[in-house]
Enzyme design. Structure first.
Site, mmCIF file in Angstrom:
data_model
loop_
_atom_site.group_PDB
_atom_site.id
_atom_site.type_symbol
_atom_site.label_atom_id
_atom_site.label_comp_id
_atom_site.label_asym_id
_atom_site.label_seq_id
_atom_site.Cartn_x
_atom_site.Cartn_y
_atom_site.Cartn_z
ATOM 1 N N ARG A 1 0.839 -1.220 0.000
ATOM 2 C CA ARG A 1 0.000 0.000 0.000
ATOM 3 C C ARG A 1 0.867 1.261 0.000
ATOM 4 O O ARG A 1 0.541 2.247 0.661
ATOM 5 C CB ARG A 1 -0.912 0.038 1.227
ATOM 6 C CG ARG A 1 -1.914 -1.062 1.323
ATOM 7 C CD ARG A 1 -2.971 -0.998 0.223
ATOM 8 N NE ARG A 1 -4.030 -1.928 0.495
ATOM 9 C CZ ARG A 1 -3.946 -3.243 0.254
ATOM 10 N NH1 ARG A 1 -2.868 -3.748 -0.321
ATOM 11 N NH2 ARG A 1 -4.948 -4.038 0.556
ATOM 12 N N SER B 1 -10.538 -1.480 3.947
ATOM 13 C CA SER B 1 -9.675 -1.706 5.114
ATOM 14 C C SER B 1 -9.230 -0.356 5.667
ATOM 15 O O SER B 1 -8.651 0.439 4.937
ATOM 16 C CB SER B 1 -8.422 -2.480 4.717
ATOM 17 O OG SER B 1 -8.766 -3.717 4.165
ATOM 18 N N GLU C 1 -4.549 2.749 6.983
ATOM 19 C CA GLU C 1 -4.279 2.704 5.550
ATOM 20 C C GLU C 1 -4.954 3.917 4.892
ATOM 21 O O GLU C 1 -4.516 4.422 3.867
ATOM 22 C CB GLU C 1 -4.875 1.394 4.999
ATOM 23 C CG GLU C 1 -4.689 1.205 3.532
ATOM 24 C CD GLU C 1 -5.401 -0.043 3.009
ATOM 25 O OE1 GLU C 1 -5.092 -1.151 3.466
ATOM 26 O OE2 GLU C 1 -6.260 0.117 2.129
#
Ligand code: EPU
Length: 336
Positions: free
Chosen positions: A164, A236, A332
């Site tokens: 990510r 998420s 995230e």
């Protein structure tokens, strides 16, 4: 080019927060961006480049200029017997790209089906699911540098991709507008159904095409992840933490059922969902911000008046996990 003032971002963030951008500009070409830079509108103002807003949490109104890509479309750049290279406008819905690939039986991104958001942001964020990351297929990212309006061409290696993560979230953060990306897909795809949940779903099916995998991925996602159009969320909310092997061994003695995946020989990835569930937060709310009951890695908007309420829940979850396991969860999602 479209320009607005005092523009509601409610349709542009998947938490569905009704925040306002002082200025909102949608560019449709490289020439639009260059014209915008020359106009001076950005001078001295906060600038936020955003895609579909599926990974953003607005804590407040945005007193600056939001830039959104209206460069859309998928074109075939190269084609040989084994591979096709597609060039995709940054404002194209990512899932439209996955649908195109499945319709043409091109392999490589079927496991990334059903992820909300747009292509430019997907390349910045290095989206991933079911054992695949977009970095596995990206050959280039085209941008315009905000500093001087010059066109830049980043090869895959130059993007410094990680979990990510990319150069656009590190040293080049806030310095570029992504205009297009190139991905290389396989014309003779090898079906990768190794990921546990996928294999279980497809177990009764013999021969599989790319379109079958796409359908399976979407079906699995729908059982676990809430549809942002019905319940505001950003997928998420936290990354899965990676901890040193030594630290993991100590924890495993205390929690023998702790799931884990090895990352190289020295590190272990622990599912944040498990840590959050064990900390007692699964299905719980703090005010109108909630931890989703089917997947505790997802925080949901149950009617908050401000993104700060979701941030407060995130901080409470981080604190609980830290106290119980000594692991610091990292969001995230980007806080704005
Ligand atoms: N788990 C629990 N309790 C739960 C749910 C899951 O303990 O209620 C544990 C289980 O041990 C399970 C493990 O968490 O085996 C992993 O769960 P899952 O396979 O659903 O994946 P994830 O780690 O939660 C990651 C990505 C997702 C991606 C899925 C599928 C991150 C932060 N998230 O989730 O990406 O779709 O894998 O590959 O890496 C996103 O980034 O928005 C996103 C949804």
């Amino acid at each position: 080019m479209k320009q607005f003032e005092h523009y509601s971002l409610q349709a542009y963030n998947s938490f569905g927060l009704d925040v306002e951008a002082r200025y909102f500009v949608e560019y449709e070409s490289v020439a639009d961006i260059q014209e915008l830079l020359q106009s001076g509108l950005l001078n001295g103002k906060r600038v936020l480049a955003m895609g579909g807003g599926s990974n953003l949490l607005f804590l407040d109104q945005f007193n600056g200029v939001v830039l959104h890509s209206g460069i859309v479309g998928i074109e075939e750049k190269e084609h040989d017997a084994d591979f096709v290279t597609l060039r995709i406008g940054s404002g194209t819905e990512w899932d439209a790209v996955c649908a195109y690939a499945a319709a043409h039986n091109l392999g490589g991104i079927e496991n990334l089906s059903g992820i909300p958001g747009e292509t430019g942001a997907a390349a910045v964020q290095n989206i991933g699911a079911y054992g695949v990351e977009i970095k596995d297929v990206i050959t280039a990212v085209e941008t315009i540098a905000l500093e001087n309006g010059k066109q830049c061409y980043f090869t895959n290696a130059n993007c410094n991709y990680g979990y990510r993560d990319s150069i656009f979230k590190q040293s080049e953060k806030g310095k570029h507008l992504v205009t297009a990306i190139e991905i290389k897909l396989c014309c003779k795809p090898v079906i990768n159904r190794e990921y546990g949940a996928l294999n279980d779903y497809l177990c009764n099916k013999g021969h599989c095409e790319i379109a079958d995998l796409r359908e399976a991925v979407i079906a699995i996602r729908n059982t676990k992840l809430p549809d942002p159009k019905k319940l505001g969320n950003a997928g998420s909310f936290f990354k899965n933490p990676v901890i040193p092997l030594k630290e993991f061994e100590v924890l495993r003695n205390e929690y023998p059922t702790m799931p884990s995946y090895s990352v190289g020989s020295e590190w272990m990835k622990i599912p944040a969902a498990w840590l959050i569930e064990q900390s007692g937060w699964k299905g719980k709310n703090l005010g109108n911000a909630g931890v989703y009951e089917k997947q505790p890695l997802v925080l949901v908007n149950r009617g908050v008046r401000s993104g700060k309420e979701i941030a407060a829940l995130a901080n409470a979850v981080i604190k609980s996990v830290e106290e119980k396991f000594g692991i610091a969860l990292e969001p995230e999602v980007n806080f704005i």
